[in-house]
Design an enzyme around this catalytic site. Structure first.
Site, PDB file in Angstrom:
ATOM      1  CB  THR A  93      -0.776  -0.247   1.144  1.00 50.86           C
ATOM      2  OG1 THR A  93      -1.729  -1.163   1.164  1.00 50.86           O
ATOM      3  CG2 THR A  93      -1.720   1.336   1.175  1.00 50.86           C
ATOM      4  CG  ASN A 175      -6.004  -7.572  -5.713  1.00 52.38           C
ATOM      5  OD1 ASN A 175      -6.055  -6.616  -6.752  1.00 52.38           O
ATOM      6  ND2 ASN A 175      -6.932  -7.049  -4.672  1.00 52.38           N
ATOM      7  CD  GLN A 210      -2.154 -10.987  -4.386  1.00 49.72           C
ATOM      8  OE1 GLN A 210      -1.863 -12.254  -4.696  1.00 49.72           O
ATOM      9  NE2 GLN A 210      -2.728 -10.278  -3.556  1.00 49.72           N
ATOM     10  CB  SER A 230       3.855  -7.073  -0.661  1.00 45.60           C
ATOM     11  OG  SER A 230       3.309  -7.393   0.516  1.00 45.60           O
ATOM     12  CB  THR A 268      14.264   3.514  12.619  1.00 42.41           C
ATOM     13  OG1 THR A 268      14.574   4.902  13.504  1.00 42.41           O
ATOM     14  CG2 THR A 268      15.632   2.620  13.019  1.00 42.41           C
ATOM     15  CB  CYS A 356      -8.098  -3.900   0.955  1.00 41.67           C
ATOM     16  SG  CYS A 356      -6.343  -4.632   0.746  1.00 41.67           S
TER      17      CYS A 356
HETATM   18  N1  PMP Z   1      -1.536  -4.599  -4.241  1.00 35.63           N
HETATM   19  C1  PMP Z   1      -2.230  -5.716  -4.216  1.00 35.63           C
HETATM   20  C2  PMP Z   1      -2.280  -6.156  -5.855  1.00 35.63           C
HETATM   21  C3  PMP Z   1      -2.670  -6.258  -3.307  1.00 35.63           C
HETATM   22  O1  PMP Z   1      -3.136  -7.721  -3.576  1.00 35.63           O
HETATM   23  C4  PMP Z   1      -2.566  -5.896  -2.088  1.00 35.63           C
HETATM   24  C5  PMP Z   1      -2.960  -6.614  -0.864  1.00 35.63           C
HETATM   25  N2  PMP Z   1      -4.352  -6.983  -1.138  1.00 35.63           N
HETATM   26  C6  PMP Z   1      -2.062  -4.573  -2.022  1.00 35.63           C
HETATM   27  C7  PMP Z   1      -1.429  -3.930  -3.159  1.00 35.63           C
HETATM   28  C8  PMP Z   1      -1.784  -3.970  -0.728  1.00 35.63           C
HETATM   29  O2  PMP Z   1      -0.907  -4.626   0.071  1.00 35.63           O
HETATM   30  P1  PMP Z   1      -0.615  -4.570   1.678  1.00 35.63           P
HETATM   31  O3  PMP Z   1      -2.050  -4.637   2.461  1.00 35.63           O
HETATM   32  O4  PMP Z   1       0.500  -5.349   1.998  1.00 35.63           O
HETATM   33  O5  PMP Z   1      -0.144  -3.160   1.704  1.00 35.63           O
END
Ligand code: PMP
Length: 415
Positions: A93, A175, A210, A230, A268, A356
Site C-alpha cells: 500500500t 488480486n 501478487q 510485498s 528507522t 482490503c
Molecule cells: N496491491 C495488491 C495487488 C494487493 O493484492 C494488495 C493486498 N491485498 C496490496 C497492493 C496492498 O498490500 P498491503 O496490504 O500489504 O499493503
C-alpha cells in the site's frame, strides 16, 4: 443471520458442529501468506544480533546497517535491479502510494502544471483511491478499460497518452481474479510514446504484490520504471514491502523527518523485517517453477469440478493465462458474504473480494469492470500448504453449501 427452514433441517442433522474436529483449509493466500519458518528464523536471529539503529555510527549501528544492506542487495538481485533502486516501505500500500504521489509531486515541481496519469480500471484500492484523491487536487486521471477476462489493451494506451502524462500504472497480476496484464507490451507502448514526444515521461509503474510467487520479476525484461513488491504476500514477515525505482527517477518522499533510505523514506528501518523479506524472496525464487505447476494443477482441478457439479456458476478472469493459484467464481442465487461465512463455518477460508474491501458491501470494482454481475462471488487462492485432499474436500462440500444457500434464498424470496 436469520435461519431459514432448510438450514434448520440441516442443523437438526448435526449442522456445522460436525466440522469442528476437522483440519481447516486455508484458501486465502492472496490476502495473506503464512510466513515461512526459515524467514522467521533469520528474522529472529537478526532481531537479537543486530538490534542497533542502522543510522548510528557505532559498531552496533554499523552491523545493523550491513545486515540491512545485505537484504537490500538480495532483493535487488532477485529482480535484476541495483541495490540503490530499492526503497523499503511498510508494505505494498505504501509503495503504491509512494509511486503515484511521488511521481506526480515531482512532475509538478519540475513545472508540469497539469499532470495526467493513467491507471487500469481494476487496480488495487491503494492505486485507485490515491488516483481519486489526486483527481480532486486537479490531476487528470484516465482509466484503461479491460476486456471480459480483465486484460487491458496495450494499444489503447497510445490514444490516452498526451504530453502531460507523467505516469502509467498497471498491475502485474490482479488480486481478485488473477489476470496477468501484458506488462512487456505496455512497456513497449510507453517507450514508443517517450520517443515520439522526446520526453522522459511517462514513467511506468506496476504493482507486483501478487506476482512474486509465480511470475518473473526481472525489471529489465519487464521494462518497468517502478515496481511494488510485498513481503506479506510472499511468505515473508508482514509490515515490509519495497518499491523499485529505476536509477535517475527522483520521487518526492511521502514520509519526511530523516535521511533514511537515502532521504527517500524517513523512519528507522526494520532491519529484521528486511532480512526476513529477503530470505522469503530467495525461497520463492527457488521453488517458483515447481510451485507454479503444482498449484495450477490443483486449481484447474477445482475449477473443473465446480463447473461440473454446480449449475449457474461462472469463472471470472483469465484461468488460462492468469495466476495459477487464483480461482474466482460467481454463483447465481447466492450471496457472496453468506458463502464466505458458511464455508468458514465448515473449516474453509476463502474471500468474497479483496480483503482490503471485505467489510465494504459495494460490488467489486473488478468484477463490474469485466461487465459481470458481482453476486455470489468468491475467490479461492491456493498456496504452498494446499494439498490434493483439500481440493477434494472443497469440491465435495461446496455444492452442498451452495444448494443450501440457494434454497434459503428461494424461501426468503417467497416470504
Ligand atoms: N496491491 C495488491 C495487488 C494487493 O493484492 C494488495 C493486498 N491485498 C496490496 C497492493 C496492498 O498490500 P498491503 O496490504 O500489504 O499493503
Amino acid at each position: 443471520m436469520a435461519r431459514c427452514k432448510v438450514y434448520k433441517k440441516f442443523e437438526n442433522k448435526g449442522g456445522m458442529g460436525y466440522y469442528d474436529e476437522m483440519r481447516r483449509i486455508y484458501l486465502d493466500y492472496a490476502a495473506a501468506t503464512p510466513p515461512d519458518t526459515r524467514a522467521l528464523k533469520v528474522m529472529n536471529d537478526t532481531s537479537k544480533k543486530f538490534y542497533g539503529n542502522p543510522s548510528s555510527l557505532h559498531l552496533e549501528g554499523q552491523e545493523a546497517k550491513k545486515s540491512l544492506e545485505n537484504a537490500r542487495g538480495i532483493i535487488a538481485g532477485t529482480i535484476s535491479a541495483h541495490p540503490n533502486e530499492i526503497i523499503f516501505t511498510s508494505g505494498a500500500t505504501e509503495a503504491n502510494n509512494m509511486a503515484i504521489r511521488g511521481v506526480v509531486s515531482m512532475a509538478r515541481e519540475r513545472g508540469i502544471k497539469n499532470p495526467h496519469i493513467i491507471i487500469s480500471a481494476i487496480e488495487h484500492p491503494s492505486i485507485l483511491e490515491v488516483a481519486e484523491a489526486l483527481q480532486k487536487e486537479g490531476v487528470s486521471v484516465s482509466r484503461l478499460s479491460v476486456d471480459h477476462r480483465g486484460t487491458v489493451n496495450a494499444k489503447e494506451l497510445r490514444k490516452l497518452i498526451n504530453e502531460n502524462t507523467v505516469l502509467v500504472s498497471v498491475m502485474y497480476a490482479n488480486n481478485e481474479i488473477g489476470t496477468v496484464e501484458p506488462i512487456r507490451d505496455i512497456a513497449k507502448e510507453i517507450r514508443h510514446a517517450r520517443k515520439t514526444n522526446n520526453s522522459s515521461y511517462p514513467y511506468f509503474h506496476t504493482d507486483g504484490a501478487q506476482a512474486a510467487n509465480y511470475l518473473d520479476l526481472n525489471v529489465l525484461k519487464l521494462g518497468v520504471d517502478l515496481m511494488t513488491i510485498s513481503s506479506g504476500k510472499t511468505y515473508g514477515p508482514r509490515g515490509i514491502g519495497a518499491l523499485f525505482v529505476r536509477r535517475g527517477i527522483i520521487l518526492q518522499p511521502l514520509l519526511q523527518g530523516g535521511e533514511h533510505e537515502s532521504g527517500r523514506r524517513a523512519g528507522t528501518e526494520g532491519v529484521a523485517l528486511a532480512v526476513g523479506f529477503a530470505e522469503a524472496l530467495i525461497l520463492a525464487e527457488k521453488i517458483k517453477t515447481k510451485e507454479y505447476a503444482r498449484v495450477k494443477k490443483l486449481r484447474d482441478n477445482l475449477a473443473e469440478k465446480i463447473l461440473k457439479k454446480i449449475p449457474d456458476c461462472v469463472i471470472n478472469g483469465d484461468i488460462e493465462n492468469g495466476l495459477p493459484n487464483i480461482l474466482n467464481i460467481s454463483v447465481a442465487g447466492c450471496d457472496s458474504e453468506a458463502l464466505v461465512i458458511y464455508l468458514d463455518a465448515i473449516g474453509i477460508a476463502v474471500s468474497g473480494k479483496s480483503s482490503c474491501k471485505s467489510s465494504d458491501r459495494s460490488p467489486s470494482h473488478v468484477i463490474m469492470a469485466l461487465g459481470g454481475n458481482d453476486s455470489g462471488t468468491i475467490r479461492f487462492s491456493l498456496g504452498r500448504n494446499t494439498k490434493k485432499e483439500d481440493i477434494a474436500r472443497v469440491a465435495q462440500e461446496l455444492p452442498r453449501i451452495i444448494a443450501l444457500l440457494r434454497a434459503c434464498h428461494t424461501q426468503s424470496d417467497q416470504v
